[in-house]
Scaffold this active site. Structure first.
Site, PDB file in Angstrom:
ATOM      1  N   ASP A 268       0.863  -1.175   0.000  1.00  0.00           N
ATOM      2  CA  ASP A 268       0.000   0.000   0.000  1.00  0.00           C
ATOM      3  C   ASP A 268       0.908   1.235   0.000  1.00  0.00           C
ATOM      4  OD1 ASP A 268      -2.175   1.627  -0.068  1.00  0.00           O
ATOM      5  OD2 ASP A 268      -3.237   0.675   1.579  1.00  0.00           O
TER       6      ASP A 268
HETATM    7  C1  BGC Z   1      -5.075   3.179   0.012  1.00  0.00           C
HETATM    8  C2  BGC Z   1      -5.244   2.107  -1.043  1.00  0.00           C
HETATM    9  C3  BGC Z   1      -5.117   2.714  -2.414  1.00  0.00           C
HETATM   10  C4  BGC Z   1      -3.792   3.422  -2.522  1.00  0.00           C
HETATM   11  C5  BGC Z   1      -3.550   4.024  -3.887  1.00  0.00           C
HETATM   12  C6  BGC Z   1      -3.853   4.034  -0.223  1.00  0.00           C
HETATM   13  O1  BGC Z   1      -3.845   5.142   0.625  1.00  0.00           O
HETATM   14  O2  BGC Z   1      -5.016   2.565   1.278  1.00  0.00           O
HETATM   15  O3  BGC Z   1      -6.483   1.465  -0.874  1.00  0.00           O
HETATM   16  O4  BGC Z   1      -5.257   1.723  -3.392  1.00  0.00           O
HETATM   17  O5  BGC Z   1      -3.758   4.457  -1.551  1.00  0.00           O
HETATM   18  O6  BGC Z   1      -4.338   5.116  -4.122  1.00  0.00           O
END
Ligand code: BGC
Length: 740
Positions: free
Chosen positions: A287
């Site tokens: 993530d």
């Molecule tokens: C979130 C994810 C997301 C990623 C990319 C993160 O802050 O937890 O769910 O896919 O950002 O945008």
């Protein structure tokens, strides 16, 4: 300290070299010619180029030190996220393919969560349809539109089970149930990926956030998770496993620390379980900076340590932060990280790039968008998804559907004319102008003969009641009042946890004032989570839960308010009476002192019932259904075998409609204690007035397995209760017995 780190890294290397063997074994062989190309690329790649493939950069350039085009040319970037401009995408792709040494294409990812330009209801709302076919179709449309905008890969579905509505991200998932969540995970993967990932209208799916992120303590986002491994296995992992079995191309590790180990450095989850036990053959992306965040977690000493832990545990690609890029080559040279760890990760990434057809067709046709985005069929599907996601929570004296003879209606509330709030969280390609507001939809549906008096009344935030007078005046001039209240887009989603779950701002006050007038009131409730709407449920005669319905919200809601569509949605998450009851979910354990009203020393509160405000699976219709004639056709079943059970459902009301018929079981005695109910089947049926259907379920005994006293996944012989009913708190009860 250093020594301890070195030792832990050595131990990790041993475990991981075994894990990597699993991993490389589990990769499905592509066409041998393609495998040969991957081999040849791997043989020619420098360590820096390998670390580059394992690094994803954001369009916004976070954590970037160098010029993007130079970095691509030098093979230091394998992927982008958040870039939605197809021309810009093709330009960067051209640099990667034509100007970098090895010509490896980039893969472009985006959070396509509930639609791209055509925005569907938020996932928790769509789940309330219990319509897997619909969910597959909305994912397929999202994929088609995303691909036309240059996206190869979505960070969806979010398959985190969530039992805590304080957590803002509950809106992004399918709710609290592992069985339903697993089926929805499968439907979404099928929808996004289609039959052929290389087709021009499919994208790679990403199961996230692995794992147990939905159990953040106290519902606070990014918080610690402490969950016993048996519950992790029984409750939180099944949707991930289902998505893997369905062929998801990628998976995202989480932000959370699970039982002391951050999930982006969790080799047991990422390697032993995911690769070794489930045979996942795609790649894992971290993530957003979650590899680097192992430093503040107190798990990694510095960035190099974080890179070693992340890569060795099985995170193949790092999102946004640069610990891989900056440290992996050197860590391999110093033999802290095995060369094989990089080779395996890069192989997995290249594998997905091949499956997506990026080597053959790296560019996206720049002229597709006009024909694809917001195509009429997409908008129709969005309207259908809205209708199916709506949940009728209350309908005293059949106040709904509205009479066509109404001459005046007041539409009051801060969400009546809202656009962004109807779209909801995570919709990066959405445009406010595409939204049909409730005011627009209602006016169109009511036609010329009915006047709609609109007043905003108040905001969803703050405490100003300045707009109340105008709202009361509009209400006074109307025969019936529709209230459009609830959460705005920014009340839920990532980093939007709440400690109170009532209507935010002065809205409840507004609702009470309007109620005092004594006219019929319908409340349309917009929300991304369960809300503690006790007063509203007691006093407002009709309540329709509309979630954040997406761009066709106004039309779909009007269809239901006017009775052109008979609502059939059922909530997939329990609605508590108060925050104090949380966590509250239907599949809880019984305790040694289950509640008995007359006995004080039983498991209960002194100031609240145990029961929720609304149980899992609940939702009404404009018609009524009667359940009868439960037949357990197989009262004794030998393991392995199949439990067969049926019931007759009759539409006893005056309208045709759908009913989601639900089947629950209870395993009465286990080697470890078992939940009081577990969903094991459902069917969404359609009945004309007076019509009866027999709904049959066949439950393989394998579906009754759980992680037993020895942490083995088994079904145990013994007695079971079984229910077929309209929701988790009601149903016809039967019994069966499993024997060995
Ligand atoms: C979130 C994810 C997301 C990623 C990319 C993160 O802050 O937890 O769910 O896919 O950002 O945008």
């Amino acid at each position: 300290m250093k020594r301890a780190i070195l030792l832990s890294l050595c131990a990790l290397l041993i475990v991981l070299s075994l894990g990597c063997q699993h991993g490389s074994r589990s990769i499905k062989r592509l066409d041998p010619a393609i495998e040969a190309q991957i081999d040849s690329l791997l043989a020619r790649m420098t360590l820096e180029e390998k670390a580059g493939q394992m690094s994803q950069k954001s369009r916004l350039g976070e954590d970037g030190s160098g010029d993007i085009e130079t970095e691509i040319r030098e093979g230091r970037i394998g992927s982008f996220l958040n870039l939605q401009d197809v021309k810009a995408r093709n330009k960067l792709q051209r640099i990667a393919v034509e100007e970098s040494r090895l010509g490896i294409p980039l893969i472009f990812g985006l959070d396509v969560i509930h639609g791209q330009r055509t925005v569907f209801p938020v996932p928790l709302g769509e789940a309330a349809s219990w319509d897997l076919d619909l969910m597959e179709k909305t994912a397929a449309v999202s994929a088609r539109e995303a691909r036309a905008m240059g996206i190869d890969w979505t960070f969806s579905p979010m398959v985190d089970i969530a039992r805590d509505p304080r957590w803002g991200r509950i809106v992004e998932g399918a709710g609290e149930d592992p069985y339903l969540g697993s089926l929805i995970a499968r439907a979404k993967v099928r929808g996004y990926q289609g039959r052929d990932l290389a087709a021009p209208d499919t994208i790679a799916a990403c199961l996230k956030h692995y794992a147990v992120y939905g159990a953040s303590q106290a519902g606070r986002d990014y918080h610690t998770t402490e969950v016993p491994m048996r519950i992790v296995r029984d409750v939180y992992l099944p949707p991930f496993q289902a998505g893997v079995e369905e062929g998801a191309a990628t998976l995202m590790s989480g932000f959370n620390d699970l039982n002391g180990i951050p999930t982006s450095g969790h080799s047991f989850l990422l390697t032993d379980v995911l690769r070794g036990q489930w045979g996942f053959d795609g790649f894992v992306v971290s993530d957003w900076r979650s590899v680097k965040q192992m430093i503040p977690h107190g798990f990694a000493e510095d960035q190099a340590h974080a890179a070693a832990l992340g890569a060795s545990a099985g995170v193949d690609m790092e999102m946004v932060s640069r610990t891989y890029l900056d440290h992996l080559p050197d860590l391999v040279r110093r033999r802290v990280v095995l060369r094989q760890v990089l080779d395996t990760a890069v192989r997995r990434i290249l594998h997905v790039k091949y499956r997506l057809g990026l080597f053959d067709n790296p560019y996206v046709n720049e002229n597709l968008q006009e024909a694809v985005l917001l195509a009429p069929a997409h908008r129709d599907l969005a309207r259908q998804a809205v209708r199916e996601s709506l949940v009728l929570l209350k309908n005293q004296n059949n106040l709904l559907p509205l009479s066509r003879d109404l001459k005046s209606v007041a539409l009051i509330g801060p969400l009546a004319q809202a656009r962004r709030d109807l779209i909801g969280t995570w919709a990066p390609a959405a445009e406010d102008g595409d939204v049909v507001t409730l005011l627009d939809g209602l006016k169109k549906a009511l036609g010329e003969t009915c006047r709609v008096h609109y007043a905003k009344g108040c905001q969803t935030e703050g405490d100003s009641t300045d707009g109340f007078a105008e709202a009361l005046e509009a209400a006074g001039r109307s025969e019936l009042i529709i209230l459009a209240v609830g959460e705005s887009e920014s009340h839920n989603g990532e980093a939007h946890s709440r400690t109170e779950l009532g209507l935010p701002g002065p809205q409840l006050q507004l609702v009470r004032e309007i109620h005092k007038i004594g006219k019929p009131v319908v409340m349309v409730l917009f929300a991304g989570r369960p809300l503690t709407i006790n007063w509203e449920m007691e006093h407002i005669p009709a309540i329709l839960l509309a979630w954040h319905p997406g761009i066709e919200g106004g039309n779909g809601i009007a269809d239901v308010l006017l009775g052109d569509y008979n609502p059939a949605g059922k909530i997939t998450v329990t609605f508590p009476r108060s925050v104090g009851q949380i966590p509250i979910y239907y599949n809880e354990k019984n305790t040694g002192r289950p509640i008995r009203e007359e006995d004080r020393f039983t498991s209960k509160y002194i100031d609240s019932p145990n029961t929720p405000l609304l149980p899992f699976g609940y939702g009404l219709s404009y018609t009524t259904f009667e359940y009868g004639n439960l037949k357990v056709e197989t009262p004794n079943v030998e393991i392995p075998g199949t439990v067969k059970v049926s019931a007759d459902i009759t539409n006893t009301g005056g309208r045709a409609g759908h009913e989601v018929v639900q089947l629950y079981v209870r395993d009465l005695v286990g080697s470890v204690t078992r939940p009081v109910k577990e969903l094991k089947g459902f069917e969404r049926i359609y009945l004309e007035p007076g019509q009866t259907k027999t709904v049959r379920f066949e439950i393989p005994t394998d579906a009754l397995r759980f992680w037993d006293i020895n942490m083995e996944f088994n079904v145990e012989p013994g007695d079971f209760h079984i229910w077929i009913g309209p929701h988790s708190a009601e149903g016809l009860q039967g019994h069966f017995r499993l024997t060995n």
